[in-house]
Structure formats: C-alpha cells, structure tokens
Design an enzyme around this catalytic site. Sequence first.
Site, PDB file in Angstrom:
ATOM      1  N   HIS A  16       3.448   6.943  -6.640  1.00 13.59           N
ATOM      2  CA  HIS A  16       2.833   8.078  -7.155  1.00 13.59           C
ATOM      3  C   HIS A  16       3.791   9.347  -6.703  1.00 13.59           C
ATOM      4  O   HIS A  16       3.908  10.088  -7.540  1.00 13.59           O
ATOM      5  CB  HIS A  16       1.611   8.181  -6.325  1.00 13.59           C
ATOM      6  CG  HIS A  16       0.593   9.214  -6.786  1.00 13.59           C
ATOM      7  ND1 HIS A  16      -0.818   9.307  -6.473  1.00 13.59           N
ATOM      8  CD2 HIS A  16       0.699   9.932  -7.830  1.00 13.59           C
ATOM      9  CE1 HIS A  16      -1.379  10.006  -7.040  1.00 13.59           C
ATOM     10  NE2 HIS A  16      -0.290  10.656  -7.950  1.00 13.59           N
ATOM     11  N   HIS A  52       0.795  -1.381  -0.217  1.00 12.86           N
ATOM     12  CA  HIS A  52       0.087  -0.013   0.123  1.00 12.86           C
ATOM     13  C   HIS A  52       0.928   1.337   0.016  1.00 12.86           C
ATOM     14  O   HIS A  52       0.732   2.113  -0.964  1.00 12.86           O
ATOM     15  CB  HIS A  52      -0.829  -0.045   1.273  1.00 12.86           C
ATOM     16  CG  HIS A  52      -1.645   0.984   1.446  1.00 12.86           C
ATOM     17  ND1 HIS A  52      -3.084   1.221   1.432  1.00 12.86           N
ATOM     18  CD2 HIS A  52      -1.594   2.294   2.009  1.00 12.86           C
ATOM     19  CE1 HIS A  52      -3.635   2.181   1.435  1.00 12.86           C
ATOM     20  NE2 HIS A  52      -2.822   3.242   1.850  1.00 12.86           N
ATOM     21  N   GLU A  53       1.773   1.301   0.976  1.00 12.59           N
ATOM     22  CA  GLU A  53       2.464   2.310   1.121  1.00 12.59           C
ATOM     23  C   GLU A  53       3.436   2.771  -0.455  1.00 12.59           C
ATOM     24  O   GLU A  53       3.811   3.574  -0.620  1.00 12.59           O
ATOM     25  CB  GLU A  53       3.229   2.651   2.271  1.00 12.59           C
ATOM     26  CG  GLU A  53       2.616   2.457   3.607  1.00 12.59           C
ATOM     27  CD  GLU A  53       1.546   3.658   3.789  1.00 12.59           C
ATOM     28  OE1 GLU A  53       1.976   4.660   3.210  1.00 12.59           O
ATOM     29  OE2 GLU A  53       0.500   3.640   4.621  1.00 12.59           O
ATOM     30  N   HIS A  95       1.924   4.900  -2.737  1.00 11.58           N
ATOM     31  CA  HIS A  95       1.964   6.229  -2.511  1.00 11.58           C
ATOM     32  C   HIS A  95       3.400   6.622  -2.806  1.00 11.58           C
ATOM     33  O   HIS A  95       3.443   7.692  -3.399  1.00 11.58           O
ATOM     34  CB  HIS A  95       1.834   6.562  -0.996  1.00 11.58           C
ATOM     35  CG  HIS A  95       0.246   6.370  -0.604  1.00 11.58           C
ATOM     36  ND1 HIS A  95      -0.805   7.018  -1.185  1.00 11.58           N
ATOM     37  CD2 HIS A  95      -0.247   5.439   0.617  1.00 11.58           C
ATOM     38  CE1 HIS A  95      -1.778   6.645  -0.659  1.00 11.58           C
ATOM     39  NE2 HIS A  95      -1.444   5.755   0.466  1.00 11.58           N
TER      40      HIS A  95
HETATM   41 ZN   LIG Z   1      -2.960   5.057   1.740  1.00 11.27          ZN
END
Ligand SMILES: [Zn+2]
Length: 628
Positions: A418, A411-412, A415
């Site tokens: 991104h 998940h991280e 980010h």
């Molecule tokens: Zn998040």
Amino acid sequence: MAKFKILFSVVIFLLSFALQNFAQSLERKDVPEKEKWNLSDLYPDEASWNNDKAGILKKLDEVEKYKGRLSENAETLTTALNLYFDMVKQFYRFSEYAGNLSNQDLRNSNYQSLTQQTSHVGTEISEKTAFLNPEILKMDPSRIKSFFDEDKGLAQYKMFIEDIQRLRSHTLPEAEEKILASFSSVTGAPENVYSIFNDAEFPYAKVKLSDGKEVELTSSAYTKYRSAANRSDREKVFKAFFEKYGMFQNTIGANLGGKMKSDWTYAKDRNYGSSLEAALNANNIPAEVYENLIKQVHNSLPALHRFLDLKKKMLGVDTLHYYDLYTPIVKKVDMKFELSEGQKIILAALKPLGENYLETIQKAFNNRWVDYMPTAGKKSGAYSTGGAYDVHPYILTNWNGDYESVSTLAHELGHTMHSYLSNTNQTFVNSQYPIFVAEIASTLNESFLNDYMVKHSKSDKGKLYMLGSYLELLRTTIFRQTQFAEFELAMHKMAELGEPITGDALSKVYYKLVKEYYGSDEGLCTADPYIAYEWEYIPHFMYNFYVYQYATSLIYSTAFAQKILTEGQPAVDKYFNILKGGSSEYPIDLIKKAGLDPLSAEPFKLTMDRMNSVMDQMEEILSKEKMD
Ligand SMILES: [Zn+2]
C-alpha cells in the site's frame, strides 16, 4: 485536522498489532545480512543523518518566513507549500531512520538519543508551522479558487487545501476556539481516570483453577485463561473477572458518561448534528457508513448463529455459553516454516494479485526491506512503515517459524505494498493514507494466505484448523467489533438526548446487545448475567468511534478478495485504486472507485458468502470424519 498528522497515527496503529514476546536469545551480529533490513538505503551512516538535521531546520526557517503571507497571492502560497512539504518529506525520512534503528535494539542509548532528537525536531516543526492550517482555513473560498486558476503548481495541493477548508463551517471565531481549547485538559480527565483505574488500581479477582493453581486475573491473565480447555475453569475465570467489574459499574459508568458528554459538547459547539458526525468528519466519512455497518451486520447475524451452532457441536456441549467463545473449536496444529519456505508460500498465495504485486514483494525480500529475526533488545511485535517517500517501506517483524509468523509477514507486506504503490503513484502531499483504508491491504493478504493454506493442507486436521481460526477472526473482528460500535453509538445517543448515563443503564444496554448478537433468547448461546459488565473492561470506548474500522476494513478486504477470485484481473486493477490512491481522494471515494459501495449491502453479502462457504467446507470435512 492537518493531513500530516496522519502518518504518525498510522504508524502507532500498526504497532498495536503485536505478537507475543519471544525468548530473544539471538544476537544481532549472528543474524545473516539478508535477514536484516538495510537502513543505509536511508542514510549511509549516522554522520549523514546528523547533517540532514541541519538541512531540515534550515528549511524550517525558510517556511517560517511565510507566516502571515499565505493569502498574498497564488505564487506565494505555492512556494510556501512546496517548501513546507519538501521539509516534511525530509523529516519523515529522518525520523524513519532513527525510529527503525532504535527498534533494532531498544537498550542502545545512542539510538535512543537519535529518536529524542527526532521528536525535538518534530515538535519544533509543529510549533513553527502551526500558522499554516489556520491561515488556509481563514482564506475566502473564492480567493482560493482564483489561486488554483492562476497557478497550476498549486493543483497537487487541492486535497490538502480542500480538506482544511471543509472545516470552515465547524470552526468558531478565534476567541471562541481559544476558550474551547483551554478546556481540553479538563475533558481529557475521564480517559486518564479510566486508565489509572483499569491498569493500576483495579483490585483484580483471584481464582483457584482445577489444577490447584491460584491465579490473579489481571487483564493479560484473563486473556490467557478465558480459553482454558477445562470448561469449569473458564466459567470460573469469566465469572470472577466480570463480577469484580460489576462492583465498580457505577464509578466506571459515571466516568464514561463524562466522556460522552464532553464529546457531545464539542460536537454541538462546532455545529455537528451528532458526536458520530463530528468524529467521522476527520476523514470525511459519512455517518451513514457507520449506520450501514450496524444495519448490515444485524442482517448478517444468521451467519454468526450458524457459527455458534457449529461451535456448540464441535465442543460437544449441550448449551453453548459466552464463556465457551474463546475456546478454539479445532486443536492447534503446530506448523513450522523456514523463512525461505514462508516467503515462497506468501508469493504463491498472493498470485491472484498479479505479477507486478509479486515482483515488488520479491524486491522487498531480495533488497532487505525486512528485518526478520527476534534479537536481543529488539522491539516485539511487527509493523510496516512507509514514511521514507522516495526510498521504500520497511518492515520489522519477529519471525519464530510458526504459522503466525507467516501470516504476520503477509499482513505487513500488505501495508508495505500500500505504501509502496501510494508513494510511487502520488506526489508526497497525497501519499499518506488514512487509517480507514489502512487495514484493507493487510487483511486481504491474510485472506489469500488462509485460502492457500486450506487448499494445500495435507491433512483434514490442518484444513479444519485453518478454517476454524478464520471463523474466529470473523467473529471477533466483524461481529464483536460491530457490537461494540453499536454500544458506542447508543451511549453517545444517550448523551445527546440528555439521558442519565449510569453504570446500571449502560450494563442494561450492553447486556441486551450481547443477547441479541449471540441469540441468547433463541437458545444459541447463553450470556450469563455478569456479561452485562463486559463493557467496563474495553478501553476502546475511550477512543471515540474507533473500533468500527476494524470491522469495516475486514469486511471490505474480504469482499475485494471475493471479487478478485471471481472476476480476476479487472477486479485486481480496480482494487489497486485504493493502494495507488494514497490520500489523493477521500477514503470512501477510493473504495467506491475500487468497486465497492460502503453504503450498500454488497460488501457484507460477499463477506457472509465467504463465511458460509468456510462453514460448508468444515461441515463437509466433519461429516467425512464421522464416516471414517
Ligand atoms: Zn495492520
């Protein structure tokens, strides 16, 4: 209003994704270097960090000299903005170092003093540059246009300037704005009242569980016991918890009504047609995106109802009740992963995203962008932060070797990718992405990880567990959050129509929605009468049209994942428009460019296709088990 308030809110949002606290017995010095982040990429040592502070403040003085001068000519405006953003960029790096350092060990008072210095500098920056936005806002659009023609160096600030200028029709004359602003301390009261009541003064119910244990139902105790395996225990917990809320519905309702009225007053005074329009305008999201979400999720209710039916069968109950919803349908399968194993799984799972994506993730692993281990005093939970524009993003996590550790890291890393792609493809001013798109990359990674785990699971039990928890995620993130969003919209409409907003009225609206979503009248899931008070316990209704983004992010990311799996590289390339786009365009435009129209039915259809295929897979395994 300013785009550059965005970063701070993004960071806070990511922090709210928290894991449980682990027993943090490890000492930092005992963790191998390669499992700790390398903050010297930001500054070689504290002394150079300190030196940088003087540099930032010096630049700030330079920026301040431009006060009252921005509209003089194109060159002046460009120079002022260059200086301003150069200083902000430096400040972000500065605060990134202090923030990460102090999160390594929250007990360290020296680190704390660094973050305090950061926030002092931050306050000084906002105070001394407060002239910037109003001056740009005041400028005549035709004059700005001529500036763009005159000075090509201004081009990179097009979005920044346009974003300020588009608020012209919603900004009042200075004196009137001043009066509105003076009321903000009053209109903030409902949020304070709710928080004091809900977090501190609320008289929690007590229940005696089947093992004889008496439990005081604080909100964390409720979260723990609502999934109790013993059915009469969870029924007791739900009933006691919400009936207690029922006793205060008129107080909480009147307070929430006050908040709705103040939102509407502000919206109306600033020439918006509705509170929704006003709230979504911050990121230039059309109200239709919100309305379409509600409409499409309504059309998707058959998938939720199929899930409820499956849940009923798997739990082996005659009638499914709302209090059964948090009980996992598949017993948790304990999995353990070494860190290196987890990293390998993530790389394998994210293969559909292409070589470059994987190379950067490998770089994050090799070059110590991540701080993995839970150590004494370290911040709990996990976050990714991409504030250091010309360095690289950082991740803090608390690895304990279970599956959640792997999925949190994936998940991280979403980010981080991104931030990395936005930072490397955009100028600084256009690099910080807004919340509306922030959770797409992270949840897309999670979705690929889930796929991979299902495919590579050695046992049917393991498969069922992965599939089952994925369905729970869809229920709580897509259906539940949209149901909240629909309730929020209904409350605001009541305020706009001048209808009385009482606790009783809110409970009626809420209960009706729950029964609709959960098919209560069709006998799918019984919502007992006390569920009508559930709205009282949701703090997000104080945040003004926030929760819908949980649902849209997951819907868009699921749809992108589906497209990538069926269309391959062309879909990946399109998807990267979001990751590389930063804030160079408005979020809706980036999503469209990436191949999805948020105003259409497509993202919802793709997401429901996936949900149904997960249920197909589960049913197949279950029918096989019966035959065995
Ligand atoms: Zn998040």
